[in-house]
Design a protein around this motif. Structure first.
Motif, short mmCIF file in Angstrom:
data_model
loop_
_atom_site.label_atom_id
_atom_site.label_comp_id
_atom_site.label_asym_id
_atom_site.label_seq_id
_atom_site.Cartn_x
_atom_site.Cartn_y
_atom_site.Cartn_z
N GLY A 93 0.70 -1.14 0.08
CA GLY A 93 0.05 0.11 -0.14
C GLY A 93 0.91 1.17 -0.25
O GLY A 93 2.15 1.28 -0.02
N GLU A 94 0.13 2.36 0.16
CA GLU A 94 0.86 3.71 0.06
C GLU A 94 1.68 3.92 1.46
O GLU A 94 2.79 4.46 0.92
CB GLU A 94 -0.19 4.84 -0.24
N GLN A 95 1.15 3.75 2.49
CA GLN A 95 1.96 3.95 3.63
C GLN A 95 3.03 3.03 3.67
O GLN A 95 4.12 3.44 4.15
CB GLN A 95 0.88 3.47 4.92
N LEU A 142 0.68 -0.57 -4.62
CA LEU A 142 0.91 0.92 -4.55
C LEU A 142 0.21 1.75 -5.06
O LEU A 142 0.06 3.03 -4.44
CB LEU A 142 2.52 0.79 -5.29
N GLY A 143 -0.31 1.76 -6.17
CA GLY A 143 -0.97 2.87 -6.85
C GLY A 143 -0.13 3.88 -7.25
O GLY A 143 0.95 3.91 -7.04
N ASP A 144 -0.93 5.02 -7.86
CA ASP A 144 0.10 6.13 -8.53
C ASP A 144 0.75 6.68 -7.10
O ASP A 144 1.98 7.13 -7.25
CB ASP A 144 -0.88 7.05 -9.04
N ARG A 145 -0.03 6.86 -6.18
CA ARG A 145 0.62 7.54 -5.14
C ARG A 145 1.80 7.03 -4.43
O ARG A 145 2.77 7.48 -4.08
CB ARG A 145 -0.53 8.04 -3.85
N GLY A 146 1.74 5.80 -4.27
CA GLY A 146 2.96 4.92 -3.69
C GLY A 146 4.14 4.97 -4.63
O GLY A 146 5.22 5.22 -4.05
N VAL A 147 3.79 5.02 -5.98
CA VAL A 147 5.09 4.81 -6.86
C VAL A 147 5.50 6.24 -7.00
O VAL A 147 6.92 6.52 -7.06
CB VAL A 147 4.48 4.50 -8.23
N GLU A 148 4.74 7.41 -6.93
CA GLU A 148 5.06 8.59 -6.82
C GLU A 148 6.21 8.84 -5.51
O GLU A 148 7.18 9.66 -5.66
CB GLU A 148 4.16 9.64 -6.81
N VAL A 149 5.67 8.19 -4.42
CA VAL A 149 6.65 8.34 -3.35
C VAL A 149 8.04 7.79 -3.42
O VAL A 149 9.05 8.35 -3.04
CB VAL A 149 5.93 7.87 -2.03
N ILE A 150 8.01 6.68 -4.01
CA ILE A 150 9.22 6.05 -4.39
C ILE A 150 10.09 6.74 -5.43
O ILE A 150 11.39 6.82 -5.10
CB ILE A 150 8.79 4.63 -5.01
N GLY A 173 5.42 -4.18 -11.33
CA GLY A 173 4.41 -4.45 -12.42
C GLY A 173 2.92 -4.79 -11.53
O GLY A 173 3.10 -5.00 -10.19
N TYR A 174 1.96 -4.65 -12.13
CA TYR A 174 0.63 -4.99 -11.46
C TYR A 174 0.35 -4.18 -10.31
O TYR A 174 0.04 -4.58 -9.16
CB TYR A 174 0.63 -6.48 -11.11
N ASN A 175 0.50 -2.66 -10.35
CA ASN A 175 0.28 -2.09 -9.46
C ASN A 175 -0.64 -0.93 -9.68
O ASN A 175 -0.77 0.06 -9.04
CB ASN A 175 1.50 -1.33 -8.73
N SER A 176 -1.51 -0.97 -10.58
CA SER A 176 -2.42 0.08 -11.13
C SER A 176 -1.85 1.22 -11.41
O SER A 176 -2.63 2.46 -10.91
CB SER A 176 -3.71 0.18 -9.79
#
Length: 993
Positions: A811-813, A838-846, A862-865
């Motif tokens: 998840g994002e957190q 992860l979603g967009d927000r999680g990938v942006e944090v990374i 992969g496969y994280n929407s």
């Protein structure tokens, strides 16, 4: 009313006065009488012996009996009011209150075995009274019925009696003064007595104003004459003000004689003289005999506890009531015990943390429910828990498996079973009247251990009468050996063997708990009972020659009488050679033990079974799901605990406990066994064991408790694959303990689908630091676990270079914690976050923290929407990264336009490979097989409809790219990949994938 008091009421008064008149004075009368009774050869002694050897109902003996137990001389009668006043004074005295406080503290004290596996429970909190059945001497002496499960468990005891009613009047209306409680080993005699004493201390046994417990084992250690009053004050110092009143007041007193089988009592007058004076020193067994005769303190009540074989040592005329302790013969009592024991506050562990597994009341209730369901099936566990001591073992094992958060290095399953045997057999000899004085546990190891070992070797758990006879009666050569066997049958047999509950096998026997068979088989082997004839003879001759050669003077004296002096050097040389030769011969059994351990540990037919902890768990809680049909052929018996117990028994702590039980294992023997076993074990462990077998191997090393041996074995283990092994807190602690014996780096640790959680990662933290490749996929690791992983990656000693967190709900957190870890980590080169929500927000944090990383080479998201913006932003940062060359973005929500933009970022132009689809322009991607294999492996855990949609899009993309190329070679490659995708889609639609 005692027999002596009844006789008094029938005697004429002149008979009493005549006897008193023949002696000078009251005080002198008593002393002169006792002296005459104890010193042979005097006239008065002769008179008393003639009268006292008559039948107990005759006049002279009755008179003497009453005289010895009289409370006051008749010339000074005390009024009832005076007696009541003295009674109240004594009952309320500070001495008795102090005595109660001291007894309560001592008898409420729990042994180390109780405190070791959880909180210390009081008897008031968890005690369940066993079933007590009134019996008779005729029933005890008659042959026992067939030992079937119907007789032992399902048949309810008739004539039940409670502990409080033991001294009620019998069927004939006579007041009971002496009660004998008997029961086999493990039925709860000692615990019942403890509870009785504690109840009296707390005012819950008002029938008695003074309770004096004695341990017959304690009394058997002393043969020095001592008076009863001195014995009481020696054992119970607080009663020194009360003891002078013994025999002179109406104090309602109870003596408890626990473990009468430890005393050799002689009720013949020629063997034990009469004594009615509490001040006269006599041997402790004589005190017990005279108390039971009701000749010493006849007004006192007595409870005797003993094993069945020793009941007949007390003549029946001295016993008012026999009562048999039947244990938990009612299954409801077993359920009540488990409910009380496993539901205690704090049973989940010492820390009591709320978030840790097993600490919630819901999980405890679920455990009790599973256990209750297994008992209701009348399974073998119900037959075993007929004995309360096995209920303790079940609870302790469950506590060890479920509720222990961090297992101390010295806490082992073998330790539980060894401690269990010490609780039941510590200091016990099989028969105190036998001159060999063999310890009960040693006899069990030689006989029951032999049966257990033969069962393990022949892979069977059910034993017929013929099997028992072959193991127990094959060497019966003397009367003594036959007597020992009879004692074993009556006292101990049901502790280890119980009737089988399977239909059609009611007259066969199995071990009470399956693991006990493997423990005793291991003990039989390790004690060296399994020896060849040459090894047995070699050991005996070695000891004989060794003792002779130590005393050269004795040798010279013997030889000089029968041989010329010229033969002396030859014989001395033989004496020097023979001990060495035979010691080598007898020492070969240690090589045999080592070879047996290694062979059993790596048995090929046992591969792919559940690990031993899961097998123990299922044997206690039962198998969830449909039951096996009775006619169905059962699987082969698995005995994977057998070698593990052999290793555990060799540990120093268990050897020390077994030494107390009379089963000695020398340090040298343990050292030589470990030395002989080392090469074989290390060589076999390098072959690559299946995960469940590898867990058993780690468990063996933990049980072995040999740090040097474990370090050498683990140092050669560079790859640890425990995938699909359910890593409970116990298993995590075992893995951490075993791997903690060395500090070497581990090439790969595979913990895929192991039910890990945050506490598991915390337990395994020192191990994870040293692993280069760490597989943690499919473990439901959420944000809290990612926080632990962040601390792991930021540790200055971390060597993790490849981390796979596939199919975890990060998840994002969680992405925030992992991003922080990426920014500060210096070891990680490959990170897979495939399907981690992860979603967009999680990938942006990374993406924001990725620039601070200087070592990452491959990143799988992969496969994280992901949508176009997040994907393009990540790739833009990745282009500028110093070492990152591959980014996986397949199975994300990237549009065709986004795909084209990502396609422009070619490796030859920007130095980075972005894997999105199976195509690369007008050619097939070099990584198409990797992508499809990842999809194939993860299908059981992914949304199948979404996978089907993605595969359809991939198929459309492949067909479009194939039409755009004119190269026949490339077209053929496209067709090949298309056929693979179509095959996967077809299997998905038909549900065969």
């Amino acid at each position: 009313m005692s027999r002596a008091m009844q006789c008094q009421s029938r005697l004429p008064w002149s008979s009493w006065t005549q006897l008193r008149g023949s002696l000078p004075e009251r005080r002198g009368t008593r002393r002169a009488y006792l002296c005459a009774a104890s010193v042979p050869g005097t006239a008065s002694s002769s008179f008393l012996r003639k009268s006292l050897r008559a039948d107990g109902t005759s006049l002279p003996r009755s008179c003497v009996h009453h005289q010895g137990g009289s409370q006051e001389p008749p010339s000074q009668p005390s009024s009832p009011r005076h007696g009541l006043t003295a009674l109240r004074n004594v009952a309320s005295s500070d001495a008795i209150k102090k005595h109660q406080k001291s007894l309560s503290a001592w008898f409420s004290h729990q042994p180390n075995e109780e405190r070791q596996f959880g909180p210390s429970f009081s008897l008031d909190a968890v005690h369940v009274d066993p079933v007590i059945r009134e019996s008779s001497l005729e029933e005890i002496l008659k042959p026992s019925p067939d030992l079937t499960i119907q007789n032992q468990l399902q048949q309810r005891c008739s004539r039940k009696i409670s502990l409080q009613n033991l001294f009620d009047a019998d069927a004939c209306g006579r007041q009971v003064k002496t009660a004998v409680l008997f029961g086999t080993v493990g039925t709860g005699k000692s615990t019942l007595i403890k509870k009785m004493v504690v109840d009296w201390c707390h005012g819950r046994l008002p029938r008695f104003e003074l309770v004096i417990p004695f341990s017959c084992e304690d009394l058997s250690q002393s043969h020095t004459p001592i008076s009863l009053k001195r014995l009481i004050t020696k054992k119970y110092q607080h009663l020194r003000d009360v003891v002078p009143m013994l025999g002179t007041s109406n104090l309602r007193m109870l003596f408890i004689l626990n473990g009468l089988e430890r005393l050799n009592l002689d009720f013949r007058l020629a063997g034990t003289e009469l004594c009615c004076d509490p001040n006269e020193p006599i041997p402790p067994p004589a005190i017990v005999v005279n108390l039971l005769r009701k000749y010493l303190l006849p007004e006192a009540s007595i409870i005797v506890t003993t094993r069945p074989s020793a009941v007949r040592r007390i003549p029946g005329k001295y016993v008012g009531r026999y009562a048999e302790i039947c244990g938990f013969s009612d299954t409801n009592l077993q359920k009540l015990y488990f409910q009380m024991r496993l539901s205690q506050p704090g049973c989940s562990g010492e820390d009591g943390s709320v978030n840790s597994p097993g600490s919630s009341s819901g999980e405890q209730d679920n455990l009790v429910e599973m256990l209750s369901r297994n008992l209701e099936r009348h399974n073998q566990i119900a037959a075993a828990c007929f004995l309360p001591s096995y209920c303790w073992l079940v609870c302790t094992t469950l506590h060890f498996i479920y509720f222990t958060k961090t297992v101390p290095p010295s806490q082992t399953l073998t330790g539980i079973y060894t401690s269990f045997l010490r609780l039941n057999f510590s200091g016990e000899v099989l028969d105190s009247t036998d001159p060999t004085n063999i310890s009960m546990m040693k006899y069990v190891a030689k006989t029951v251990g032999k049966l257990a070992h033969e069962g393990v070797m022949s892979r069977k758990t059910c034993f017929s009468e013929e099997d028992l006879q072959q193991c127990f009666e094959v060497e019966m050569k003397t009367e003594s050996e036959l007597n020992l066997l009879e004692v074993f049958r009556s006292d101990v047999f049901r502790f280890f063997l119980t009737p089988c509950v399977q239909p059609g096998k009611e007259h066969t026997f199995v071990f009470t708990i399956p693991a006990m068979q493997e423990y005793l088989a291991a003990l039989y082997v390790v004690l060296g009972e399994k020896k060849t004839l040459a090894q047995r003879v070699g050991k005996e001759l070695s000891e004989v020659f060794g003792k002779v050669s130590e005393d050269v003077v004795v040798v010279l004296n013997i030889i000089s009488k029968v041989l010329p002096l010229r033969f002396l050097p030859v014989l001395l040389n033989l004496l020097k050679v023979f001990p060495r030769y035979f010691s080598r011969l007898s020492g070969k059994d240690r090589d045999t033990i080592a070879r047996t351990m290694a062979e059993e540990m790596f048995k090929e037919e046992d591969y792919f079974n559940d690990d031993v902890l899961d097998q123990i768990n299922s044997s206690i809680l039962g198998m969830e799901g449909p039951m096996r049909h009775p006619d169905e052929v059962s699987d082969d018996e698995v005995f994977e605990l057998f070698p593990i117990f052999m290793g555990g028994i060799l540990s120093r702590r268990n050897r020390a406990i077994l030494e107390q039980l009379g089963c000695s294992i020398k340090n040298l023997a343990a050292f030589e066994i470990a030395k002989a076993m080392k090469k074989t074990v290390i060589r076999n462990s390098r072959k690559g064991l299946p995960p469940s077998e590898l867990m058993d191997y780690l468990f063996f090393l933990h049980e072995f408790q040999n740090e040097r041996f474990t370090a050498e074995a683990i140092r050669s283990l560079r790859t640890v694959n425990l995938s699909s092994v359910k890593m409970t807190p116990l298993k995590c602690s075992v893995l951490a303990s075993v791997m903690g014996t060395t500090c070497h780096e581990v090439e790969e640790l595979n913990l895929t689908s192991c039910n890990l959680d945050t506490s598991s990662l915390r337990t395994l933290f020192p191990v994870l630091l040293r692993c280069k490749a760490l597989h943690l996929q499919l473990n439901s690791l959420g944000p809290d676990a990612c926080k632990e992983i962040r601390d792991l990656l930021l540790h200055d000693k971390c060597v993790v270079s490849n981390l796979r967190l596939v199919n975890n709900p990060v998840g994002e957190q969680g992405a925030q914690f992992l991003a922080e870890a990426l920014a500060g980590n210096r070891s990680l080169t490959h990170l897979s976050l495939l399907h981690t929500s992860l979603g967009d927000r999680g990938v942006e944090v990374i993406t924001q923290h990725l620039a601070k990383n200087q070592h990452l080479q491959e990143l799988n998201l992969g496969y994280n929407s992901l949508t176009d913006a997040a994907a393009l932003g990540l790739v833009e940062v990745a282009k500028k990264h110093a070492t990152l060359d591959t980014v996986h973005l397949y199975f994300n929500d990237i549009s065709e336009e986004g795909k084209r933009e990502l396609h422009t970022l070619r490796m030859d132009r920007d130095g980075i490979r972005v894997l999105v689809f199976l195509t690369a322009g007008t050619d097939v991607s070099d990584y198409w097989s990797n992508i499809l294999s990842i999809v194939h492996k993860n299908l059981p855990f992914w949304d199948r409809e979404r996978v089907r949609q993605h595969l359809a899009l991939l198929l459309q993309d492949l067909e479009s790219s194939r039409r755009q190329t004119a190269n026949p070679w490339r077209k053929a490659k496209f067709l090949r990949v298309e056929s693979e995708v179509k095959r996967m889609l077809g299997k998905l639609q038909h549900g065969s994938l």
